[in-house]
Design a protein around this motif. Structure first.
Motif, PDB file in Angstrom:
ATOM      1  N   ARG A   2       0.799  -1.254  -0.109  1.00  0.00           N
ATOM      2  CA  ARG A   2       0.004   0.090   0.014  1.00  0.00           C
ATOM      3  C   ARG A   2       0.802   1.179   0.138  1.00  0.00           C
ATOM      4  NH1 ARG A   2      -1.238   1.852   5.504  1.00  0.00           N
ATOM      5  NH2 ARG A   2       0.353   0.448   6.811  1.00  0.00           N
ATOM      6  N   LYS A   3       0.250   2.229  -0.520  1.00  0.00           N
ATOM      7  CA  LYS A   3       1.070   3.769  -0.374  1.00  0.00           C
ATOM      8  C   LYS A   3       0.924   4.226   1.096  1.00  0.00           C
ATOM      9  CE  LYS A   3       2.138   7.760  -2.285  1.00  0.00           C
ATOM     10  NZ  LYS A   3       3.476   8.145  -1.578  1.00  0.00           N
ATOM     11  N   ILE A   4       2.208   4.618   1.349  1.00  0.00           N
ATOM     12  CA  ILE A   4       2.416   5.182   2.845  1.00  0.00           C
ATOM     13  C   ILE A   4       2.940   6.462   2.773  1.00  0.00           C
ATOM     14  CG2 ILE A   4       3.524   4.903   4.949  1.00  0.00           C
ATOM     15  CD1 ILE A   4       3.120   1.828   4.578  1.00  0.00           C
ATOM     16  N   ASP A   5       2.383   7.627   3.612  1.00  0.00           N
ATOM     17  CA  ASP A   5       2.973   8.923   3.030  1.00  0.00           C
ATOM     18  C   ASP A   5       2.694   9.548   4.667  1.00  0.00           C
ATOM     19  OD1 ASP A   5       0.187   9.343   3.287  1.00  0.00           O
ATOM     20  OD2 ASP A   5       0.154  10.378   1.441  1.00  0.00           O
ATOM     21  N   LEU A   6       2.471   8.733   5.683  1.00  0.00           N
ATOM     22  CA  LEU A   6       2.129   9.507   6.993  1.00  0.00           C
ATOM     23  C   LEU A   6       2.753   8.323   7.975  1.00  0.00           C
ATOM     24  CD1 LEU A   6       0.998  11.462   8.642  1.00  0.00           C
ATOM     25  CD2 LEU A   6      -1.178  10.439   8.407  1.00  0.00           C
ATOM     26  N   ILE A   7       3.506   8.800   8.930  1.00  0.00           N
ATOM     27  CA  ILE A   7       3.743   8.151   9.901  1.00  0.00           C
ATOM     28  C   ILE A   7       3.138   8.759  11.361  1.00  0.00           C
ATOM     29  CG2 ILE A   7       5.637   7.280  11.689  1.00  0.00           C
ATOM     30  CD1 ILE A   7       7.491   7.290   9.366  1.00  0.00           C
ATOM     31  N   VAL A   8       2.370   8.033  12.183  1.00  0.00           N
ATOM     32  CA  VAL A   8       1.640   8.663  13.363  1.00  0.00           C
ATOM     33  C   VAL A   8       2.144   7.998  14.503  1.00  0.00           C
ATOM     34  CG1 VAL A   8      -0.706   9.018  14.314  1.00  0.00           C
ATOM     35  CG2 VAL A   8      -0.523   8.612  11.856  1.00  0.00           C
ATOM     36  N   VAL A   9       2.467   8.889  15.497  1.00  0.00           N
ATOM     37  CA  VAL A   9       3.248   8.387  16.636  1.00  0.00           C
ATOM     38  C   VAL A   9       2.157   8.475  17.901  1.00  0.00           C
ATOM     39  CG1 VAL A   9       5.092   8.742  18.427  1.00  0.00           C
ATOM     40  CG2 VAL A   9       5.379   9.116  16.094  1.00  0.00           C
ATOM     41  N   HIS A  10       1.878   7.491  18.744  1.00  0.00           N
ATOM     42  CA  HIS A  10       0.831   7.276  19.784  1.00  0.00           C
ATOM     43  C   HIS A  10       1.463   6.975  21.118  1.00  0.00           C
ATOM     44  CE1 HIS A  10      -2.422   6.584  16.830  1.00  0.00           C
ATOM     45  NE2 HIS A  10      -1.714   6.331  16.192  1.00  0.00           N
ATOM     46  N   CYS A  11       0.993   7.126  22.162  1.00  0.00           N
ATOM     47  CA  CYS A  11       1.388   6.680  23.311  1.00  0.00           C
ATOM     48  C   CYS A  11       0.333   5.570  23.589  1.00  0.00           C
ATOM     49  CB  CYS A  11       1.440   7.629  24.376  1.00  0.00           C
ATOM     50  SG  CYS A  11      -0.160   8.293  24.923  1.00  0.00           S
ATOM     51  N   SER A  12       0.528   4.629  24.490  1.00  0.00           N
ATOM     52  CA  SER A  12      -0.427   3.549  25.092  1.00  0.00           C
ATOM     53  C   SER A  12      -1.281   4.168  26.129  1.00  0.00           C
ATOM     54  CB  SER A  12       0.516   2.386  25.416  1.00  0.00           C
ATOM     55  OG  SER A  12       1.109   2.621  26.513  1.00  0.00           O
ATOM     56  N   ILE A  70       1.510   4.583   8.931  1.00  0.00           N
ATOM     57  CA  ILE A  70       2.033   3.586   9.776  1.00  0.00           C
ATOM     58  C   ILE A  70       1.765   4.139  11.415  1.00  0.00           C
ATOM     59  CG2 ILE A  70       4.233   2.364  10.730  1.00  0.00           C
ATOM     60  CD1 ILE A  70       5.443   2.458   7.576  1.00  0.00           C
ATOM     61  N   GLY A  71       1.438   3.269  12.207  1.00  0.00           N
ATOM     62  CA  GLY A  71       1.236   3.615  13.437  1.00  0.00           C
ATOM     63  C   GLY A  71       2.321   3.119  14.407  1.00  0.00           C
ATOM     64  N   ALA A 104      10.582   6.416   7.655  1.00  0.00           N
ATOM     65  CA  ALA A 104      10.811   7.640   6.726  1.00  0.00           C
ATOM     66  C   ALA A 104      11.457   7.395   5.544  1.00  0.00           C
ATOM     67  CB  ALA A 104      10.831   8.814   7.676  1.00  0.00           C
ATOM     68  N   MET A 105      12.728   6.992   5.895  1.00  0.00           N
ATOM     69  CA  MET A 105      13.560   6.633   4.616  1.00  0.00           C
ATOM     70  C   MET A 105      12.785   5.464   3.667  1.00  0.00           C
ATOM     71  SD  MET A 105      17.522   6.964   6.161  1.00  0.00           S
ATOM     72  CE  MET A 105      17.915   5.363   5.817  1.00  0.00           C
ATOM     73  N   ARG A 110       7.896  12.104   4.500  1.00  0.00           N
ATOM     74  CA  ARG A 110       8.639  13.492   5.487  1.00  0.00           C
ATOM     75  C   ARG A 110       7.439  13.628   6.455  1.00  0.00           C
ATOM     76  NH1 ARG A 110      12.832  12.761   3.416  1.00  0.00           N
ATOM     77  NH2 ARG A 110      13.875  13.729   1.692  1.00  0.00           N
ATOM     78  N   ARG A 111       6.100  13.275   6.206  1.00  0.00           N
ATOM     79  CA  ARG A 111       5.035  13.630   7.046  1.00  0.00           C
ATOM     80  C   ARG A 111       5.160  12.582   8.402  1.00  0.00           C
ATOM     81  NH1 ARG A 111      -1.344  14.167   6.355  1.00  0.00           N
ATOM     82  NH2 ARG A 111      -1.666  15.555   8.247  1.00  0.00           N
ATOM     83  N   ILE A 112       5.387  13.217   9.517  1.00  0.00           N
ATOM     84  CA  ILE A 112       5.430  12.677  10.687  1.00  0.00           C
ATOM     85  C   ILE A 112       4.558  13.284  11.958  1.00  0.00           C
ATOM     86  CG2 ILE A 112       7.072  11.358  12.556  1.00  0.00           C
ATOM     87  CD1 ILE A 112       9.211  11.602  10.379  1.00  0.00           C
ATOM     88  N   VAL A 113       3.708  12.730  12.391  1.00  0.00           N
ATOM     89  CA  VAL A 113       2.926  13.814  13.330  1.00  0.00           C
ATOM     90  C   VAL A 113       2.448  12.732  14.527  1.00  0.00           C
ATOM     91  CG1 VAL A 113       1.730  14.912  11.292  1.00  0.00           C
ATOM     92  CG2 VAL A 113       0.549  12.705  12.346  1.00  0.00           C
TER      93      VAL A 113
END
Length: 146
Positions: A2-12, A70-71, A104-105, A110-113
């Motif tokens: 799948r196309k991935i253009d975002l990384i989302v950072v969470h806490c538990s 990606i979570g 990201a590489m 480049r979109r990391i939130v």
């Protein structure tokens, strides 16, 4: 793939003084009706990175953004009194930086939130401000740190 253009950072959203194993995290998500853990990666307090869901599989971690993201979740996010706080250990900070850089590489994104950064912009000014966050997760400013 799948196309991935975002990384989302969470806490538990678990207390700093109460460990949460990958198995417990998975069980929490299954109890919410998911097939497996909604996050792709889980970073423990000791810096260990656990793969929770194949990256090829759409996540279940940020409604409306799962198809192309990606979570990544870190263990913690609440202080000993249960209040939102940046509880990351130095090992977690290091592991998160390395993991996010590699992802990201690998996926040329480049979109990391942080999860909170995906809250709606209620006043329409183009910036999601703290008073607009629907949740505090991940309890630190991803933009400045990652």
């Amino acid at each position: 793939m799948r196309k991935i253009d975002l990384i989302v950072v969470h806490c538990s959203a678990t207390r700093a003084d109460m460990p949460l194993s990958p198995e417990q995290l998975e069980q929490m998500h299954r109890q919410r009706g998911f097939k497996c853990c909604g996050y792709h990666f889980y970073v423990r307090r000791d810096g260990k990175i656990c793969t929770m869901r194949p990256v090829q599989q759409e996540g279940a971690h940020a409604k409306g953004f799962n198809r192309n993201s990606i979570g990544v979740c870190y263990e913690g996010g609440l202080d000993e009194q249960g209040r939102p706080a940046d509880t990351r250990t130095e090992l977690q900070k290091r592991a998160l930086r390395v993991l996010v850089r590699v992802l990201a590489m690998d996926f040329q994104t480049r979109r990391i939130v942080g999860h909170r950064d995906l809250s709606p912009d209620l006043d329409g000014d183009g910036v999601v401000e703290p008073e607009e966050w629907t949740k505090m997760c991940p309890c630190f400013d991803v933009a400045t740190e990652l």
